[in-house]
Motif scaffolding. Structure first.
Motif, PDB file in Angstrom:
ATOM      1  N   TRP A 119      37.660  34.430  38.261  1.00  0.00           N
ATOM      2  CA  TRP A 119      39.118  34.373  38.373  1.00  0.00           C
ATOM      3  C   TRP A 119      39.724  33.700  37.153  1.00  0.00           C
ATOM      4  CZ3 TRP A 119      35.610  31.826  41.357  1.00  0.00           C
ATOM      5  CH2 TRP A 119      35.517  30.441  41.186  1.00  0.00           C
ATOM      6  N   HIS A 142      42.971  34.740  45.374  1.00  0.00           N
ATOM      7  CA  HIS A 142      42.859  33.349  45.839  1.00  0.00           C
ATOM      8  C   HIS A 142      44.188  32.787  46.332  1.00  0.00           C
ATOM      9  CE1 HIS A 142      38.868  32.358  43.545  1.00  0.00           C
ATOM     10  NE2 HIS A 142      38.786  33.456  44.278  1.00  0.00           N
ATOM     11  N   GLU A 217      41.711  35.364  50.287  1.00  0.00           N
ATOM     12  CA  GLU A 217      40.774  34.242  50.296  1.00  0.00           C
ATOM     13  C   GLU A 217      41.537  32.918  50.228  1.00  0.00           C
ATOM     14  OE1 GLU A 217      37.910  34.749  47.203  1.00  0.00           O
ATOM     15  OE2 GLU A 217      37.163  36.652  47.979  1.00  0.00           O
ATOM     16  N   ALA A 220      40.577  29.316  48.315  1.00  0.00           N
ATOM     17  CA  ALA A 220      39.577  29.481  47.258  1.00  0.00           C
ATOM     18  C   ALA A 220      40.069  28.808  45.976  1.00  0.00           C
ATOM     19  CB  ALA A 220      39.319  30.965  47.006  1.00  0.00           C
ATOM     20  N   SER A 221      39.144  28.420  45.149  1.00  0.00           N
ATOM     21  CA  SER A 221      39.475  27.610  43.981  1.00  0.00           C
ATOM     22  C   SER A 221      40.357  28.328  42.969  1.00  0.00           C
ATOM     23  CB  SER A 221      38.184  27.153  43.291  1.00  0.00           C
ATOM     24  OG  SER A 221      38.475  26.363  42.152  1.00  0.00           O
ATOM     25  N   CYS A 222      41.231  27.553  42.310  1.00  0.00           N
ATOM     26  CA  CYS A 222      42.009  28.067  41.179  1.00  0.00           C
ATOM     27  C   CYS A 222      41.619  27.347  39.892  1.00  0.00           C
ATOM     28  CB  CYS A 222      43.516  27.913  41.451  1.00  0.00           C
ATOM     29  SG  CYS A 222      44.334  29.485  41.821  1.00  0.00           S
TER      30      CYS A 222
END
Length: 228
Positions: A119, A142, A217, A220-222
């Protein structure tokens, strides 16, 4: 007579012992063959289980969306349907396969579809140069909002929007020169044009779509992705 009886009994006793020993040898041989058969069958069963396990892992990897590098925008055909508030919702199904090549998205900027496994960092990240669509789409998956602009956007609006993005986790901003309008906002499956940084639609879009219900999601991490 007594001697004769003892002489005849001795061979009989010896023959009986010989037969018993022969039977024992035969029994031991059968036992050995049985053990060999069990080991052979066990080896075949283990090999079969390993093969099934490898097939399952391979199939699972395919189902999880790693296609080995083939670009695929499957399920991305469709069109935007616009609500009264100006927000467009993509009508088609958006694929979520991980690919490592370029994807031909049917909308610009893209709002979903097959994308890169990595991402784009979207923790309030502002990019001065264009970023890969495939990584940006993964950020949308995300739950981020992607602010884009071209050279027709006013400098003041670009600076004001950059300041907003920097203060907003799960958002990112970058130039997209060939987009149809000067300033556009995108989320997974949704998009709209805004007139300026002060347009009330900006705050409304962020409020609705930053980690909104559309997020495939959520949480979820950014961070820890691609950054430029």
């Amino acid at each position: 007579m007594g001697s004769a009886k003892k002489t005849s009994a001795a061979p009989a006793t010896k023959d009986r012992r010989d037969r018993i020993e022969e039977m024992r040898r035969a029994e031991r041989a059968r036992a050995r063959r049985g053990r060999i058969l069990i080991v052979s069958v066990s080896t075949v069963v283990v090999a079969a289980l390993i093969g099934v396990g490898a097939w399952a892992v391979t199939k699972s990897g395919a189902d999880d969306g790693d296609d080995g590098g083939k670009a695929d925008a499957k399920g991305a055909s469709g069109h935007f349907t616009y609500a009264k508030d100006g927000v467009g919702t993509w009508s088609g199904k958006l694929g979520r396969t991980h690919v490592t090549k370029k994807v031909a998205y049917p909308m610009n900027p893209p709002v979903g579809g097959d994308h890169n496994p990595v991402w784009m960092n979207c923790n309030g990240d502002v990019y001065a140069k264009a970023i890969p669509d495939e990584n940006a789409v993964h950020a949308l998956e995300h739950g981020s909002v992607w602010v884009t602009y071209n050279d027709k956007a006013a400098d003041g609006d670009v600076k004001a929007l950059a300041a907003k993005v920097k203060q907003t986790p799960y958002s990112l901003m970058s130039p997209v020169q060939d987009q149809k309008d000067p300033i556009m906002l995108s989320a997974w499956g949704h998009q709209r044009t805004v007139k300026s940084a002060t347009d009330p639609a900006v705050a409304a879009f962020f409020a609705t779509f930053v980690q909104g219900k559309q997020t495939p999601e959520p949480g979820a991490s950014c961070t820890g992705g691609l950054s430029r």
